[in-house]
Design a protein around this motif. Structure first.
Motif, mmCIF file in Angstrom:
data_model
loop_
_atom_site.group_PDB
_atom_site.id
_atom_site.type_symbol
_atom_site.label_atom_id
_atom_site.label_comp_id
_atom_site.label_asym_id
_atom_site.label_seq_id
_atom_site.Cartn_x
_atom_site.Cartn_y
_atom_site.Cartn_z
ATOM 1 N N ARG A 108 0.805 -1.225 0.000
ATOM 2 C CA ARG A 108 0.000 0.000 0.000
ATOM 3 C C ARG A 108 0.837 1.272 0.000
ATOM 4 O O ARG A 108 0.337 2.348 0.279
ATOM 5 N N GLY A 109 2.131 1.144 -0.315
ATOM 6 C CA GLY A 109 2.953 2.347 -0.423
ATOM 7 C C GLY A 109 3.582 2.746 0.890
ATOM 8 O O GLY A 109 4.079 1.912 1.632
ATOM 9 N N ILE A 165 -2.699 1.254 -12.842
ATOM 10 C CA ILE A 165 -3.695 0.602 -11.984
ATOM 11 C C ILE A 165 -3.401 0.909 -10.518
ATOM 12 O O ILE A 165 -4.303 1.212 -9.739
ATOM 13 N N GLU A 166 -2.131 0.844 -10.136
ATOM 14 C CA GLU A 166 -1.742 1.116 -8.753
ATOM 15 C C GLU A 166 -2.115 2.544 -8.341
ATOM 16 O O GLU A 166 -2.584 2.777 -7.235
ATOM 17 N N LYS A 167 -1.917 3.513 -9.240
ATOM 18 C CA LYS A 167 -2.295 4.900 -8.941
ATOM 19 C C LYS A 167 -3.797 5.007 -8.709
ATOM 20 O O LYS A 167 -4.252 5.721 -7.810
ATOM 21 N N LYS A 168 -4.590 4.302 -9.518
ATOM 22 C CA LYS A 168 -6.046 4.324 -9.342
ATOM 23 C C LYS A 168 -6.447 3.671 -8.031
ATOM 24 O O LYS A 168 -7.357 4.153 -7.343
ATOM 25 N N SER A 191 -8.444 5.415 -4.940
ATOM 26 C CA SER A 191 -9.642 4.801 -4.359
ATOM 27 C C SER A 191 -9.483 4.601 -2.854
ATOM 28 O O SER A 191 -10.412 4.850 -2.085
ATOM 29 N N ARG A 192 -8.290 4.168 -2.423
ATOM 30 C CA ARG A 192 -8.046 3.991 -0.984
ATOM 31 C C ARG A 192 -8.155 5.323 -0.253
ATOM 32 O O ARG A 192 -8.714 5.405 0.833
ATOM 33 N N ASN A 221 -11.767 6.148 0.034
ATOM 34 C CA ASN A 221 -12.392 5.272 1.030
ATOM 35 C C ASN A 221 -11.984 5.652 2.444
ATOM 36 O O ASN A 221 -12.808 5.596 3.362
ATOM 37 N N ASP A 222 -10.715 6.031 2.633
ATOM 38 C CA ASP A 222 -10.256 6.425 3.963
ATOM 39 C C ASP A 222 -10.973 7.675 4.455
ATOM 40 O O ASP A 222 -11.103 7.892 5.667
ATOM 41 N N ASN A 223 -11.441 8.518 3.541
ATOM 42 C CA ASN A 223 -12.137 9.742 3.922
ATOM 43 C C ASN A 223 -13.647 9.580 4.014
ATOM 44 O O ASN A 223 -14.333 10.482 4.481
ATOM 45 N N LEU A 224 -14.191 8.456 3.586
ATOM 46 C CA LEU A 224 -15.640 8.252 3.633
ATOM 47 C C LEU A 224 -16.228 8.351 5.036
ATOM 48 O O LEU A 224 -17.284 8.955 5.196
ATOM 49 N N PRO A 225 -15.587 7.804 6.066
ATOM 50 C CA PRO A 225 -16.175 7.941 7.399
ATOM 51 C C PRO A 225 -16.372 9.400 7.810
ATOM 52 O O PRO A 225 -17.398 9.741 8.409
#
Length: 178
Positions: free
Chosen positions: A33-34, A148-151, A155-156, A159-163
């Motif tokens: 995940r970098g 693909i990895e950049k996308k 997306s992560r 998703n991390d900011n959705l809460p």
């Protein structure tokens, strides 16, 4: 792997790095995940491995955690982080795409030293059999995987900011209902 990559041995002083461009095994994230920003710099001035954009950094402690990052900045890293650089005539994106594969980590785990904090064997790692492709194929495969990895990273991040978004929209819904 020795045919297309080499270990980086260049050094940089810890005085010349900041938290933003310092990489440790702790700042590399599990499961490919970098990385995140390091929490602290070395306590004493020291020599660090000097990485460049397009180098591939892999945590060498507990390789089964699959900590890898495709550098997009210049900086320094601790000695427990291996830095790979594509050799002339080969593509960094392709090297990264190959090292992202589970087969690479399975291979590294077969040669680890130690049990509590296993480390990859640097000599064994360089014997990893890389797939053979033409220059154009290497370039295309690497580009596709990095795109693909950049996308996935975007997306992560979303998703991390959705809460946080959920809490603020819930509060707004509650105010309108009242």
């Amino acid at each position: 792997m020795a045919d297309i990559a080499e270990y980086v041995t260049d050094k940089i002083s810890s005085n010349d790095v900041s938290l933003n461009n310092y990489v440790t095994t702790d700042s590399l994230l599990q499961n490919k995940r970098g990385r995140e920003c390091a929490q602290n710099l070395p306590p004493m001035p020291c020599a660090l491995m000097h990485f460049q954009p397009k180098d591939i950094l892999i945590a060498n402690i507990r390789p089964y955690l699959k900590k890898i990052w495709f550098a997009d900045i210049e900086g320094g890293c601790s000695s427990d982080v291996l830095v790979f650089r594509a050799k002339e005539g080969h593509f960094p994106n392709f090297l990264y795409a190959t090292l992202m594969q589970d087969a690479f980590y399975d291979y590294v785990m077969k040669g680890v030293k130690g049990s509590k904090m296993p480390r990859g064997d640097k000599e064994q790692i360089m014997r990893y059999k890389m797939p053979t492709f033409s220059s154009d194929e290497e370039q295309n495969i690497g580009k596709i995987v990095v795109d693909i990895e950049k996308k996935l990273q975007l997306s992560r991040a979303i998703n991390d900011n959705l809460p946080m978004l959920g809490h603020s929209s819930e509060g707004a819904k509650g105010r309108h209902a009242a």
